[in-house]
Motif scaffolding. Structure first.
Motif, PDB file in Angstrom:
ATOM      1  N   ASP A 288       0.812  -1.215   0.000  1.00 57.86           N
ATOM      2  CA  ASP A 288       0.000   0.000   0.000  1.00 57.86           C
ATOM      3  C   ASP A 288       0.851   1.274   0.000  1.00 57.86           C
ATOM      4  OD1 ASP A 288      -2.323  -1.529   0.177  1.00 57.86           O
ATOM      5  OD2 ASP A 288      -2.282  -1.516   2.366  1.00 57.86           O
ATOM      6  N   GLU A 291       3.254   1.766   4.943  1.00 57.86           N
ATOM      7  CA  GLU A 291       3.813   0.954   6.019  1.00 57.86           C
ATOM      8  C   GLU A 291       5.023   1.639   6.668  1.00 57.86           C
ATOM      9  OE1 GLU A 291       3.870  -0.092   2.780  1.00 57.86           O
ATOM     10  OE2 GLU A 291       2.083  -1.351   2.662  1.00 57.86           O
ATOM     11  N   ASN A 359      -7.162  -2.336   3.853  1.00 58.37           N
ATOM     12  CA  ASN A 359      -6.754  -1.437   4.945  1.00 58.37           C
ATOM     13  C   ASN A 359      -7.918  -1.150   5.897  1.00 58.37           C
ATOM     14  OD1 ASN A 359      -4.058  -0.814   5.035  1.00 58.37           O
ATOM     15  ND2 ASN A 359      -4.203   1.025   3.771  1.00 58.37           N
ATOM     16  N   LEU A 394      -0.840  -6.486   2.447  1.00 61.53           N
ATOM     17  CA  LEU A 394      -1.068  -6.932   3.831  1.00 61.53           C
ATOM     18  C   LEU A 394      -0.932  -5.718   4.739  1.00 61.53           C
ATOM     19  CD1 LEU A 394      -1.269  -9.699   5.517  1.00 61.53           C
ATOM     20  CD2 LEU A 394       1.148  -9.325   6.007  1.00 61.53           C
TER      21      LEU A 394
HETATM   22 CA   LIG Z   1      -1.575  -0.765   4.565  1.00 57.69          CA
END
Ligand SMILES: [Ca+2]
Ligand SMILES: [Ca+2]
Length: 418
Positions: A288, A291, A359, A394
């Motif tokens: 994404d 992180e 998310n 993830l």
């Molecule tokens: Ca994320």
């Protein structure tokens, strides 16, 4: 019949005004509203498998009295009236048939424990009468005397009870006042309080927190070695204030295991050695770009990634809220007890999540009955699962806020011995 083998007796049939029956409803603390404890499976006697419109009443010795009801298929069928009472003993799982009342009590019936240990059984559809049951424990020997106890108790404190039979007391029990209607008591609660003998009588520990004993009126009983209850003393359980504490925040450091090793369930235990695990701050994950600790993306995707964190609590927890950021499935454990899960079918390492979320962020008020938190060191463990072997992303982060019960000061003690 020998002493101790009584089936109890039913007393006078009374004309009553049912509008006055039932104890006052007890105010529930915000922490426990709308929460259910784990179901308790009871073995049922053959007579009661199909019973309806019966009342169950918790008794001061910890047994459960069942009165009234019908065993046939109709809604309120007098033809199937069950007149005899039954007693259930949770410690042994045994049911015992007891004496019969005179009148069928089904729909609209009520039953209520009285302060003297007897049980009022009343009503039924169009039935303006009541009977009083004297359970077998009232025929097992002399009643212990509860001479004096405080009018008010606070969770987390100890209090003094005066009784001339201190050495013969087996149990001290606290029962919430009943609030019964339509064959259902909505306020039954029985707590067995630990006690010790001292020179003034008994030193008794109040319930640990308002989670166990919501504020309100209760009956305090002493139960003798022979199983005979005293007459109750009415006591008021007060509310202990909580202070809210942020225990874990987003971006905090966690130990994490992302090596695709199947650890069974050992990683849930407080004593599990996670010293070889890596450490890093949240948010964890990949795919994404948001992180703080980037986990390796693999093909096939690793099904399970593990997280652990220890934290200290200075007092009993009265409420707890998790805030989760996760993708795709998550399960969270406090001291080995699962407190929530999302998109988790089976926990096994190789199993993927059952659904996918992007998310996802969610607040969860935890059910604390039983309460998994302890005073001192606690371990929070979580597993995050990918939804499938080709899933490209993830996410994991977690925050925990708790209400911690303030140290309670007893509102009143006993006056000096006269
Ligand atoms: Ca994320
Ligand atoms: Ca994913």
């Amino acid at each position: 019949m020998a002493e101790g083998q009584s089936k109890g007796t039913w007393r006078a049939v009374l004309g009553v005004c049912f509008g006055l029956l039932g104890g006052p409803a007890v105010a529930q603390s915000p922490e426990v509203e709308g929460k259910w404890s784990s179901p308790l499976a009871w073995p049922l006697s053959a007579q009661h498998v199909h019973l309806r419109h019966h009342n169950t009443t918790l008794l001061p010795d910890g047994t459960v009295l069942v009165t009234g009801g019908t065993r046939t298929g109709g809604f309120d069928d007098r033809a199937g009236a069950v007149l005899h009472a039954e007693l259930f003993e949770p410690e042994t799982g045994q049911w015992t048939s007891l004496a019969s009342e005179r009148i069928y009590r089904g729909y609209h019936s009520t039953a209520l424990l009285l302060p003297d240990g007897r049980v009022l059984s009343a009503g039924g559809n169009g039935e303006s009468s009541a009977e009083i049951f004297e359970p077998p424990y009232l025929f097992k020997g002399p009643r212990p005397t509860l001479t004096e106890a405080p009018d008010a108790l606070l969770p987390g404190t100890a209090f003094q009870v005066r009784t001339p039979e201190a050495a013969q007391i087996k149990k001290v029990t606290l029962l919430a006042l009943g609030s019964s209607t339509h064959a259902f008591d909505q306020n039954q609660r029985l707590l067995t309080l630990s006690h010790s003998v001292n020179e003034e009588g008994l030193r008794v520990s109040a319930p640990e927190s308002n989670l166990l004993a919501p504020p309100g009126p209760y009956m305090l009983f002493l139960v003798s070695e022979a199983g005979v209850p005293s007459v109750a003393k009415r006591v008021q359980v007060g509310k202990v204030a909580s202070r809210f504490s942020s225990v874990i925040s987003f971006s905090d450091e966690w130990k994490y295991g992302d090596s695709n090793v199947d650890r069974g369930t050992s990683w849930l235990a407080a004593g599990y050695d996670d010293s070889a695990w890596k450490s890093g701050p949240g948010q964890f994950g990949h795919g994404d770009g948001d992180e703080a600790t980037v986990l390796a993306a693999t093909r096939p995707a690793r099904p399970s990634t593990y997280f652990r964190k220890k934290f200290q609590l200075s007092g009993p927890v009265s409420s707890a809220t998790l805030e989760l950021l996760f993708e795709d499935g998550i399960a969270v454990f406090v001291n080995g007890t699962q407190v929530c899960s999302r998109n988790i079918g089976r926990l096994a390492h190789a199993k993927y999540a059952t659904g996918s979320l992007e998310n996802a962020r969610e607040k969860v008020d935890l059910v604390l009955q039983p309460n998994p938190f302890v005073v001192g060191e606690n371990t929070l463990a979580g597993v995050v699962k990918q939804v499938g072997a080709t899933s490209p992303d993830l996410s994991f982060d977690l925050a925990l806020d708790v209400g911690i019960q303030r140290e309670a000061r007893p509102p009143t003690g006993l006056p000096p011995r006269r």
